[in-house]
Design a protein around this motif. Structure first.
Motif, PDB file in Angstrom:
ATOM      1  N   GLY A 169      14.137   9.113  14.762  1.00 51.13           N
ATOM      2  CA  GLY A 169      15.525   9.242  15.165  1.00 51.13           C
ATOM      3  C   GLY A 169      16.434   8.284  14.419  1.00 51.13           C
ATOM      4  N   GLN A 170      15.987   7.056  14.238  1.00 47.05           N
ATOM      5  CA  GLN A 170      16.777   6.078  13.484  1.00 47.05           C
ATOM      6  C   GLN A 170      16.888   6.484  12.018  1.00 47.05           C
ATOM      7  OE1 GLN A 170      14.272   2.777  14.653  1.00 47.05           O
ATOM      8  NE2 GLN A 170      15.901   1.909  15.943  1.00 47.05           N
ATOM      9  N   TYR A 171      15.798   6.978  11.459  1.00 48.81           N
ATOM     10  CA  TYR A 171      15.832   7.444  10.076  1.00 48.81           C
ATOM     11  C   TYR A 171      16.757   8.655   9.938  1.00 48.81           C
ATOM     12  CZ  TYR A 171      14.287  10.573   6.337  1.00 48.81           C
ATOM     13  OH  TYR A 171      14.263  11.454   5.290  1.00 48.81           O
ATOM     14  N   HIS A 172      16.636   9.603  10.855  1.00 49.85           N
ATOM     15  CA  HIS A 172      17.446  10.821  10.793  1.00 49.85           C
ATOM     16  C   HIS A 172      18.940  10.494  10.785  1.00 49.85           C
ATOM     17  CE1 HIS A 172      19.519  14.381  12.490  1.00 49.85           C
ATOM     18  NE2 HIS A 172      18.615  15.065  11.805  1.00 49.85           N
ATOM     19  N   ALA A 173      19.321   9.454  11.506  1.00 49.22           N
ATOM     20  CA  ALA A 173      20.738   9.088  11.574  1.00 49.22           C
ATOM     21  C   ALA A 173      21.273   8.600  10.238  1.00 49.22           C
ATOM     22  CB  ALA A 173      20.941   8.016  12.643  1.00 49.22           C
ATOM     23  N   THR A 174      20.401   8.199   9.329  1.00 48.60           N
ATOM     24  CA  THR A 174      20.837   7.701   8.016  1.00 48.60           C
ATOM     25  C   THR A 174      20.925   8.810   6.967  1.00 48.60           C
ATOM     26  OG1 THR A 174      18.596   7.213   7.187  1.00 48.60           O
ATOM     27  CG2 THR A 174      19.689   5.516   8.529  1.00 48.60           C
ATOM     28  N   LEU A 175      20.482  10.021   7.309  1.00 50.24           N
ATOM     29  CA  LEU A 175      20.520  11.117   6.348  1.00 50.24           C
ATOM     30  C   LEU A 175      21.967  11.517   6.062  1.00 50.24           C
ATOM     31  CD1 LEU A 175      17.655  13.400   7.723  1.00 50.24           C
ATOM     32  CD2 LEU A 175      17.563  11.895   5.728  1.00 50.24           C
ATOM     33  N   SER A 177      25.305  13.469   6.063  1.00 49.47           N
ATOM     34  CA  SER A 177      25.805  14.355   7.118  1.00 49.47           C
ATOM     35  C   SER A 177      25.607  15.819   6.750  1.00 49.47           C
ATOM     36  CB  SER A 177      27.280  14.063   7.390  1.00 49.47           C
ATOM     37  OG  SER A 177      28.049  14.242   6.209  1.00 49.47           O
ATOM     38  N   ARG A 178      25.735  16.135   5.472  1.00 49.13           N
ATOM     39  CA  ARG A 178      25.529  17.515   5.034  1.00 49.13           C
ATOM     40  C   ARG A 178      24.121  17.993   5.361  1.00 49.13           C
ATOM     41  NH1 ARG A 178      23.029  18.432   0.624  1.00 49.13           N
ATOM     42  NH2 ARG A 178      23.574  16.370  -0.206  1.00 49.13           N
ATOM     43  N   LEU A 179      23.121  17.137   5.123  1.00 54.16           N
ATOM     44  CA  LEU A 179      21.741  17.503   5.406  1.00 54.16           C
ATOM     45  C   LEU A 179      21.502  17.593   6.909  1.00 54.16           C
ATOM     46  CD1 LEU A 179      18.875  18.109   4.568  1.00 54.16           C
ATOM     47  CD2 LEU A 179      18.466  15.650   4.289  1.00 54.16           C
ATOM     48  N   ARG A 180      22.046  16.649   7.676  1.00 47.74           N
ATOM     49  CA  ARG A 180      21.871  16.693   9.134  1.00 47.74           C
ATOM     50  C   ARG A 180      22.467  17.971   9.719  1.00 47.74           C
ATOM     51  NH1 ARG A 180      23.995  11.468   8.974  1.00 47.74           N
ATOM     52  NH2 ARG A 180      25.746  12.139  10.292  1.00 47.74           N
ATOM     53  N   ASN A 181      23.641  18.342   9.245  1.00 49.29           N
ATOM     54  CA  ASN A 181      24.282  19.564   9.736  1.00 49.29           C
ATOM     55  C   ASN A 181      23.472  20.803   9.360  1.00 49.29           C
ATOM     56  OD1 ASN A 181      26.390  18.062  10.802  1.00 49.29           O
ATOM     57  ND2 ASN A 181      27.675  18.278   8.973  1.00 49.29           N
ATOM     58  N   TYR A 315      17.215  17.311  -4.604  1.00 48.04           N
ATOM     59  CA  TYR A 315      17.094  17.266  -3.145  1.00 48.04           C
ATOM     60  C   TYR A 315      16.342  16.034  -2.651  1.00 48.04           C
ATOM     61  CZ  TYR A 315      12.339  19.015  -3.947  1.00 48.04           C
ATOM     62  OH  TYR A 315      11.046  19.156  -4.374  1.00 48.04           O
ATOM     63  N   LYS A 316      15.534  15.423  -3.501  1.00 46.85           N
ATOM     64  CA  LYS A 316      14.730  14.276  -3.059  1.00 46.85           C
ATOM     65  C   LYS A 316      15.610  13.075  -2.718  1.00 46.85           C
ATOM     66  CE  LYS A 316      10.661  15.758  -5.646  1.00 46.85           C
ATOM     67  NZ  LYS A 316       9.668  15.441  -6.690  1.00 46.85           N
ATOM     68  N   ARG A 317      16.730  12.947  -3.392  1.00 50.00           N
ATOM     69  CA  ARG A 317      17.637  11.832  -3.138  1.00 50.00           C
ATOM     70  C   ARG A 317      18.139  11.844  -1.688  1.00 50.00           C
ATOM     71  NH1 ARG A 317      21.014   9.116  -6.867  1.00 50.00           N
ATOM     72  NH2 ARG A 317      20.417  10.674  -8.421  1.00 50.00           N
ATOM     73  N   ASP A 318      18.314  13.046  -1.122  1.00 52.63           N
ATOM     74  CA  ASP A 318      18.813  13.140   0.252  1.00 52.63           C
ATOM     75  C   ASP A 318      17.823  12.602   1.270  1.00 52.63           C
ATOM     76  OD1 ASP A 318      21.141  14.288  -0.663  1.00 52.63           O
ATOM     77  OD2 ASP A 318      20.517  16.351  -0.243  1.00 52.63           O
ATOM     78  N   TRP A 319      16.532  12.784   0.999  1.00 51.59           N
ATOM     79  CA  TRP A 319      15.503  12.410   1.977  1.00 51.59           C
ATOM     80  C   TRP A 319      14.983  10.987   1.774  1.00 51.59           C
ATOM     81  CZ3 TRP A 319      14.377  15.687   5.939  1.00 51.59           C
ATOM     82  CH2 TRP A 319      14.721  17.036   5.781  1.00 51.59           C
TER      83      TRP A 319
END
Length: 375
Positions: A169-175, A177-181, A315-319
């Motif tokens: 959850g903490q990691y996901h919050a740093t992704l 916003s485009r990827l999270r959406n 795409y790897k930069r996003d993750w």
């Protein structure tokens, strides 16, 4: 006292020596473990190549294992080349050391013994290597101390995530916003697409079905056929037998739509293979599966690092959070015709690329100052 032994296969290696390197492999990259190296040799060997496992022992104890492949150079009579036991499937190569902190001092003795072999090697090529580790500089110096002309060269970029003790959850919050959406939107669309099942297989009764699903997805994807078709199924079974397999499968109405092969070893989750059936591309099944796999390795496996291995795909930069590079060391023996020719070709190519870059920069600057680039 230091002694060097050479074996032409793991079957010929004394059990005590092999057991020592099996233990050392638990603290190294998975691509350096004897299990990986055995499987690589068994499924991807090429005609005209022979395996050479160099083992350095100090005071009767095994310390360094350097897996190499020897091949005669076609068109160059008497030319022999030595390369790391690595190929298209290898994210890392080089020596497996029982204690890298102390065994680095023995690398010059190991390389000297290899260079002294007859017939002599015209070229020795080690790649891909972790340039940021002390072993890279030590290998470079060891090869130079043997009278070889050593040229480092770039192999590929490597993106990775430092988990740093965070939850998913903490990691996901740093992704971004485009990827999270995208993940939120596509997860909802995926659930509405039919009976959706996301499974992460580690071992057991589901293994063979998982392999079949992986192969079906891969064949339906955009990717080219594997050059060695037995390698991946065997690797999946090997990882399952060692408790390192994380094989993610997305099924929609019972049909495999996406598959990912991850390997968890020594606190690192390596994203080794991923594919999706192009008929499901609009649902972003690959991204949804990556998120589920990431959640598993962070929250369940508790890894300290996630490694995207080879390539600078956008795409790897996003993750991921960091980037490093893998390099190689090409060592030429200038006393051989093949070695001298290779050295000259390498240096002339590098000189030409440098001159081309300077000329291109000068031309661009000239156009700007003369107004030729103004519109």
């Amino acid at each position: 006292m230091v002694a060097i032994e050479r074996y032409d296969g793991f079957a010929n290696m004394p059990q005590a020596v092999l057991a020592c390197f099996e233990r050392a492999g638990q603290q190294s990259d998975f691509c350096l473990t004897p299990g990986w190296l055995r499987h690589l040799a068994a499924t991807t060997g090429a005609a005209g190549q022979s395996l050479r496992l160099y083992c350095l022992q100090r005071d009767g104890a095994a310390r360094i294992l350097l897996p190499m492949m020897c091949a005669a150079r076609a068109g160059w009579p008497g030319a022999h080349r030595l390369e790391a036991q690595a190929n298209y499937y290898s994210a890392l190569a080089g020596p497996l050391m029982v204690d890298p902190g102390t065994d680095l001092r023995d690398l010059p003795a190991l390389m000297a013994a290899i260079v002294a072999e007859r017939p002599r090697y015209s070229r020795i090529d080690l790649h891909p290597l972790a340039r940021e580790e002390a072993g890279f500089a030590a290998l470079q110096q060891a090869l130079r101390s043997c009278g070889l002309a050593v040229r480092p060269y770039y192999c590929f970029g490597n993106w990775y995530l430092e988990v740093a003790g965070r939850s998913y959850g903490q990691y996901h919050a740093t992704l971004p916003s485009r990827l999270r959406n995208t993940l939120a939107r596509k997860s909802q669309q995926l659930q509405a697409a039919g009976d959706v099942e996301i499974t992460i297989i580690e071992q057991g009764a589901e293994l063979e079905r998982g392999i079949a699903d992986y192969q079906a997805v891969y064949q339906a994807s955009w990717k080219q056929a594997e050059p060695h078709p037995d390698f991946i199924p065997g690797l999946i079974r090997l990882c399952a037998s060692q408790g390192k397999l994380r094989l993610g499968i997305v099924r929609i109405d019972g049909q495999a739509a996406a598959a990912q092969l991850w390997i968890v070893h020594h606190g690192v989750a390596a994203i080794y293979k991923l594919a999706y059936d192009e008929r499901f591309a609009a649902l972003s099944v690959g991204s949804v599966l990556t998120a589920r796999m990431m959640q598993h390795v962070i929250d369940v496996d508790g890894v300290r690092e996630v490694d995207y291995l080879m390539g600078d795909d956008g795409y790897k930069r996003d993750w991921m959070s960091h980037r490093r590079e893998r390099w190689g060391l090409a060592a030429f023996n200038p006393l051989t015709a093949d070695g001298l020719a290779g050295l000259l070709r390498h240096d002339m190519g590098r000189l030409w690329r440098g001159l081309s870059s300077v000329l291109a920069t000068s031309l661009h600057y000239s156009k700007k100052t003369s107004g030729g680039a103004a519109f």
